[in-house]
Design a protein around this motif. Structure first.
Motif, PDB file in Angstrom:
ATOM      1  N   GLU A  80       0.854  -1.192   0.000  1.00 20.60           N
ATOM      2  CA  GLU A  80       0.000   0.000   0.000  1.00 20.60           C
ATOM      3  C   GLU A  80       0.888   1.240   0.000  1.00 20.60           C
ATOM      4  OE1 GLU A  80      -3.374   0.155  -0.107  1.00 20.60           O
ATOM      5  OE2 GLU A  80      -3.415  -2.032  -0.311  1.00 20.60           O
ATOM      6  N   PRO A  81       0.519   2.266  -0.758  1.00 19.72           N
ATOM      7  CA  PRO A  81       1.338   3.479  -0.778  1.00 19.72           C
ATOM      8  C   PRO A  81       1.242   4.263   0.531  1.00 19.72           C
ATOM      9  CG  PRO A  81      -0.636   3.784  -2.106  1.00 19.72           C
ATOM     10  CD  PRO A  81      -0.630   2.355  -1.644  1.00 19.72           C
ATOM     11  N   TRP A  82       2.345   4.871   0.906  1.00 18.64           N
ATOM     12  CA  TRP A  82       2.365   5.766   2.066  1.00 18.64           C
ATOM     13  C   TRP A  82       3.342   6.902   1.762  1.00 18.64           C
ATOM     14  CZ3 TRP A  82       6.733   6.045   5.547  1.00 18.64           C
ATOM     15  CH2 TRP A  82       7.747   5.140   5.259  1.00 18.64           C
ATOM     16  N   ARG A  83       3.163   8.007   2.423  1.00 21.01           N
ATOM     17  CA  ARG A  83       3.938   9.225   2.151  1.00 21.01           C
ATOM     18  C   ARG A  83       5.272   9.192   2.898  1.00 21.01           C
ATOM     19  NH1 ARG A  83      -0.761  13.821   2.009  1.00 21.01           N
ATOM     20  NH2 ARG A  83      -1.869  12.859   0.276  1.00 21.01           N
ATOM     21  N   CYS A  84       6.197   8.453   2.329  1.00 20.06           N
ATOM     22  CA  CYS A  84       7.487   8.271   2.989  1.00 20.06           C
ATOM     23  C   CYS A  84       8.304   9.569   3.029  1.00 20.06           C
ATOM     24  CB  CYS A  84       8.277   7.150   2.335  1.00 20.06           C
ATOM     25  SG  CYS A  84       8.557   7.359   0.560  1.00 20.06           S
ATOM     26  N   GLY A  85       8.131  10.440   2.057  1.00 21.22           N
ATOM     27  CA  GLY A  85       8.844  11.711   2.077  1.00 21.22           C
ATOM     28  C   GLY A  85       8.414  12.574   3.253  1.00 21.22           C
ATOM     29  N   GLU A  86       7.111  12.625   3.501  1.00 16.73           N
ATOM     30  CA  GLU A  86       6.611  13.380   4.655  1.00 16.73           C
ATOM     31  C   GLU A  86       7.021  12.706   5.957  1.00 16.73           C
ATOM     32  OE1 GLU A  86       2.414  14.153   4.259  1.00 16.73           O
ATOM     33  OE2 GLU A  86       2.710  15.143   2.317  1.00 16.73           O
ATOM     34  N   ALA A  87       7.039  11.375   5.967  1.00 16.92           N
ATOM     35  CA  ALA A  87       7.464  10.643   7.170  1.00 16.92           C
ATOM     36  C   ALA A  87       8.944  10.899   7.464  1.00 16.92           C
ATOM     37  CB  ALA A  87       7.197   9.145   7.003  1.00 16.92           C
ATOM     38  N   ALA A  88       9.762  10.981   6.427  1.00 16.09           N
ATOM     39  CA  ALA A  88      11.190  11.273   6.621  1.00 16.09           C
ATOM     40  C   ALA A  88      11.365  12.680   7.198  1.00 16.09           C
ATOM     41  CB  ALA A  88      11.950  11.132   5.298  1.00 16.09           C
ATOM     42  N   LYS A  89      10.602  13.626   6.699  1.00 18.51           N
ATOM     43  CA  LYS A  89      10.662  14.991   7.239  1.00 18.51           C
ATOM     44  C   LYS A  89      10.265  14.995   8.713  1.00 18.51           C
ATOM     45  CE  LYS A  89       8.712  19.603   6.892  1.00 18.51           C
ATOM     46  NZ  LYS A  89       7.791  20.498   6.181  1.00 18.51           N
ATOM     47  N   SER A  90       9.212  14.267   9.033  1.00 21.62           N
ATOM     48  CA  SER A  90       8.755  14.176  10.417  1.00 21.62           C
ATOM     49  C   SER A  90       9.812  13.537  11.314  1.00 21.62           C
ATOM     50  CB  SER A  90       7.447  13.376  10.481  1.00 21.62           C
ATOM     51  OG  SER A  90       6.995  13.249  11.783  1.00 21.62           O
ATOM     52  N   ALA A  91      10.467  12.487  10.820  1.00 18.04           N
ATOM     53  CA  ALA A  91      11.516  11.816  11.595  1.00 18.04           C
ATOM     54  C   ALA A  91      12.675  12.772  11.865  1.00 18.04           C
ATOM     55  CB  ALA A  91      12.017  10.575  10.851  1.00 18.04           C
ATOM     56  N   LEU A  92      13.082  13.535  10.845  1.00 18.12           N
ATOM     57  CA  LEU A  92      14.173  14.499  11.047  1.00 18.12           C
ATOM     58  C   LEU A  92      13.742  15.598  12.020  1.00 18.12           C
ATOM     59  CD1 LEU A  92      17.016  15.460  10.450  1.00 18.12           C
ATOM     60  CD2 LEU A  92      16.138  16.601   8.388  1.00 18.12           C
ATOM     61  N   LEU A 123      22.724  12.603  20.483  1.00 15.55           N
ATOM     62  CA  LEU A 123      23.066  11.925  19.231  1.00 15.55           C
ATOM     63  C   LEU A 123      24.265  12.606  18.595  1.00 15.55           C
ATOM     64  CD1 LEU A 123      19.603  11.365  17.481  1.00 15.55           C
ATOM     65  CD2 LEU A 123      21.108   9.606  18.397  1.00 15.55           C
ATOM     66  N   ASP A 124      25.297  11.830  18.323  1.00 10.48           N
ATOM     67  CA  ASP A 124      26.500  12.394  17.711  1.00 10.48           C
ATOM     68  C   ASP A 124      26.378  12.622  16.217  1.00 10.48           C
ATOM     69  OD1 ASP A 124      27.912  12.596  20.064  1.00 10.48           O
ATOM     70  OD2 ASP A 124      28.804  10.599  19.874  1.00 10.48           O
ATOM     71  N   ASP A 125      25.416  11.951  15.558  1.00 14.35           N
ATOM     72  CA  ASP A 125      25.312  12.093  14.108  1.00 14.35           C
ATOM     73  C   ASP A 125      23.851  11.946  13.676  1.00 14.35           C
ATOM     74  OD1 ASP A 125      25.449  11.831  11.303  1.00 14.35           O
ATOM     75  OD2 ASP A 125      27.440  10.935  11.433  1.00 14.35           O
ATOM     76  N   VAL A 126      23.266  13.052  13.253  1.00 17.95           N
ATOM     77  CA  VAL A 126      21.864  13.073  12.821  1.00 17.95           C
ATOM     78  C   VAL A 126      21.677  12.208  11.570  1.00 17.95           C
ATOM     79  CG1 VAL A 126      20.016  14.563  11.937  1.00 17.95           C
ATOM     80  CG2 VAL A 126      21.407  15.321  13.873  1.00 17.95           C
ATOM     81  N   GLY A 127      22.618  12.267  10.633  1.00 19.32           N
ATOM     82  CA  GLY A 127      22.523  11.458   9.414  1.00 19.32           C
ATOM     83  C   GLY A 127      22.475   9.971   9.717  1.00 19.32           C
ATOM     84  N   ALA A 128      23.352   9.518  10.619  1.00 22.74           N
ATOM     85  CA  ALA A 128      23.357   8.094  10.995  1.00 22.74           C
ATOM     86  C   ALA A 128      22.037   7.716  11.667  1.00 22.74           C
ATOM     87  CB  ALA A 128      24.534   7.802  11.918  1.00 22.74           C
ATOM     88  N   ALA A 129      21.474   8.620  12.455  1.00 19.53           N
ATOM     89  CA  ALA A 129      20.185   8.352  13.106  1.00 19.53           C
ATOM     90  C   ALA A 129      19.071   8.198  12.067  1.00 19.53           C
ATOM     91  CB  ALA A 129      19.849   9.467  14.096  1.00 19.53           C
ATOM     92  N   MET A 130      19.106   9.012  11.013  1.00 14.83           N
ATOM     93  CA  MET A 130      18.105   8.886   9.947  1.00 14.83           C
ATOM     94  C   MET A 130      18.255   7.560   9.212  1.00 14.83           C
ATOM     95  SD  MET A 130      15.959  11.402   9.871  1.00 14.83           S
ATOM     96  CE  MET A 130      15.286  11.362   8.202  1.00 14.83           C
ATOM     97  N   LEU A 131      19.491   7.123   9.016  1.00  8.28           N
ATOM     98  CA  LEU A 131      19.723   5.821   8.388  1.00  8.28           C
ATOM     99  C   LEU A 131      19.210   4.693   9.277  1.00  8.28           C
ATOM    100  CD1 LEU A 131      23.313   6.470   7.029  1.00  8.28           C
ATOM    101  CD2 LEU A 131      21.286   6.009   5.623  1.00  8.28           C
ATOM    102  N   ARG A 132      19.529   4.741  10.577  1.00 13.97           N
ATOM    103  CA  ARG A 132      19.087   3.694  11.518  1.00 13.97           C
ATOM    104  C   ARG A 132      17.561   3.619  11.595  1.00 13.97           C
ATOM    105  NH1 ARG A 132      23.469   5.454  14.359  1.00 13.97           N
ATOM    106  NH2 ARG A 132      22.238   6.896  15.619  1.00 13.97           N
ATOM    107  N   ALA A 133      16.896   4.773  11.492  1.00 12.27           N
ATOM    108  CA  ALA A 133      15.438   4.814  11.545  1.00 12.27           C
ATOM    109  C   ALA A 133      14.809   4.319  10.242  1.00 12.27           C
ATOM    110  CB  ALA A 133      14.959   6.233  11.847  1.00 12.27           C
ATOM    111  N   GLY A 134      15.614   4.172   9.208  1.00 14.44           N
ATOM    112  CA  GLY A 134      15.104   3.671   7.934  1.00 14.44           C
ATOM    113  C   GLY A 134      14.499   4.753   7.057  1.00 14.44           C
ATOM    114  N   PHE A 135      14.875   6.005   7.279  1.00 16.74           N
ATOM    115  CA  PHE A 135      14.313   7.096   6.486  1.00 16.74           C
ATOM    116  C   PHE A 135      15.323   7.741   5.551  1.00 16.74           C
ATOM    117  CE2 PHE A 135      11.105   6.872   9.852  1.00 16.74           C
ATOM    118  CZ  PHE A 135       9.990   6.720   9.047  1.00 16.74           C
ATOM    119  N   ALA A 136      16.393   7.021   5.235  1.00 10.51           N
ATOM    120  CA  ALA A 136      17.390   7.518   4.290  1.00 10.51           C
ATOM    121  C   ALA A 136      18.232   6.349   3.814  1.00 10.51           C
ATOM    122  CB  ALA A 136      18.276   8.576   4.957  1.00 10.51           C
ATOM    123  N   VAL A 137      18.935   6.587   2.719  1.00 13.38           N
ATOM    124  CA  VAL A 137      19.922   5.637   2.208  1.00 13.38           C
ATOM    125  C   VAL A 137      21.271   6.338   2.201  1.00 13.38           C
ATOM    126  CG1 VAL A 137      18.271   4.333   0.811  1.00 13.38           C
ATOM    127  CG2 VAL A 137      19.474   6.286  -0.206  1.00 13.38           C
TER     128      VAL A 137
END
Length: 184
Positions: A80-92, A123-137
């Motif tokens: 099912e489609p979901w708004r992953c772009g908005e979810a990534a913004k929310s996670a950040l 958190l020492d690294d925001v980018g790594a946190a976004m990767l761990r949360a599954g909202f970035a590659v």
């Protein structure tokens, strides 16, 4: 006998409409004020999407990651489609709202934005946190092996965009250019 005409209008009185509009404006102002995020130096931080911020109008992109674009959708485990772009913004936004944002610029991208590694309280690294949360590659040459292992952990656990199918953000941008020629 003559019946009295009902002089009441079917439309709400002007005073009511004015009060309603003022109330809605006040609610919007309060909501924005409560959601305002500040960097460690007190600067106002705006989260643009899952990998971009503005700090006092200076545009910044997180180093080493690529998050889904704001308008991008992904598929969940049931396809099912979901708004992953908005979810990534929310996670950040949630990560940055921890407070104490401090960023170290590394380079400038082709759009003139600073590309930086950032940290927040706890958190020492925001980018790594976004990767761990599954909202970035991982994007480009990541700072160290922690980025690849963070992405792998999210993929194995099926967190965020890894729960179903998704188009890599760079490919999505290529297939969905903005009409104004800008960048997401």
């Amino acid at each position: 006998m003559r019946r009295a005409r009902n002089r009441r209008s079917k439309s709400p009185p002007l005073v009511f409409l004015v009060l309603l509009v003022l109330g809605l404006l006040l609610i919007g102002y309060i909501d924005q004020t409560l959601r305002e995020i500040h960097a460690a130096d007190g600067s106002v931080v705006l989260v643009r999407d899952g990998d971009s911020l503005a700090i006092d109008r200076a545009e910044l992109r997180l180093y080493g990651i690529d998050a889904p674009e704001l308008r991008q959708t992904c598929a969940d485990a049931k396809d099912e489609p979901w708004r992953c772009g908005e979810a990534a913004k929310s996670a950040l936004s949630q990560i940055v709202s921890r407070g104490g944002l401090r960023c170290s610029p590394r380079v400038r991208d082709r759009f003139g934005r600073e590309v930086a590694t950032c940290r927040v309280n706890g958190l020492d690294d925001v980018g790594a946190a976004m990767l761990r949360a599954g909202f970035a590659v991982v994007f480009g040459t990541a700072p160290d092996g922690d980025y690849q292992s963070a992405e792998t952990a999210a993929r194995v656990a099926k967190r965020g965009i890894w729960q179903g199918g998704f188009m890599p953000p760079a490919e999505w941008r290529h297939q969905h250019p903005r009409p104004d020629g800008g960048h997401d």
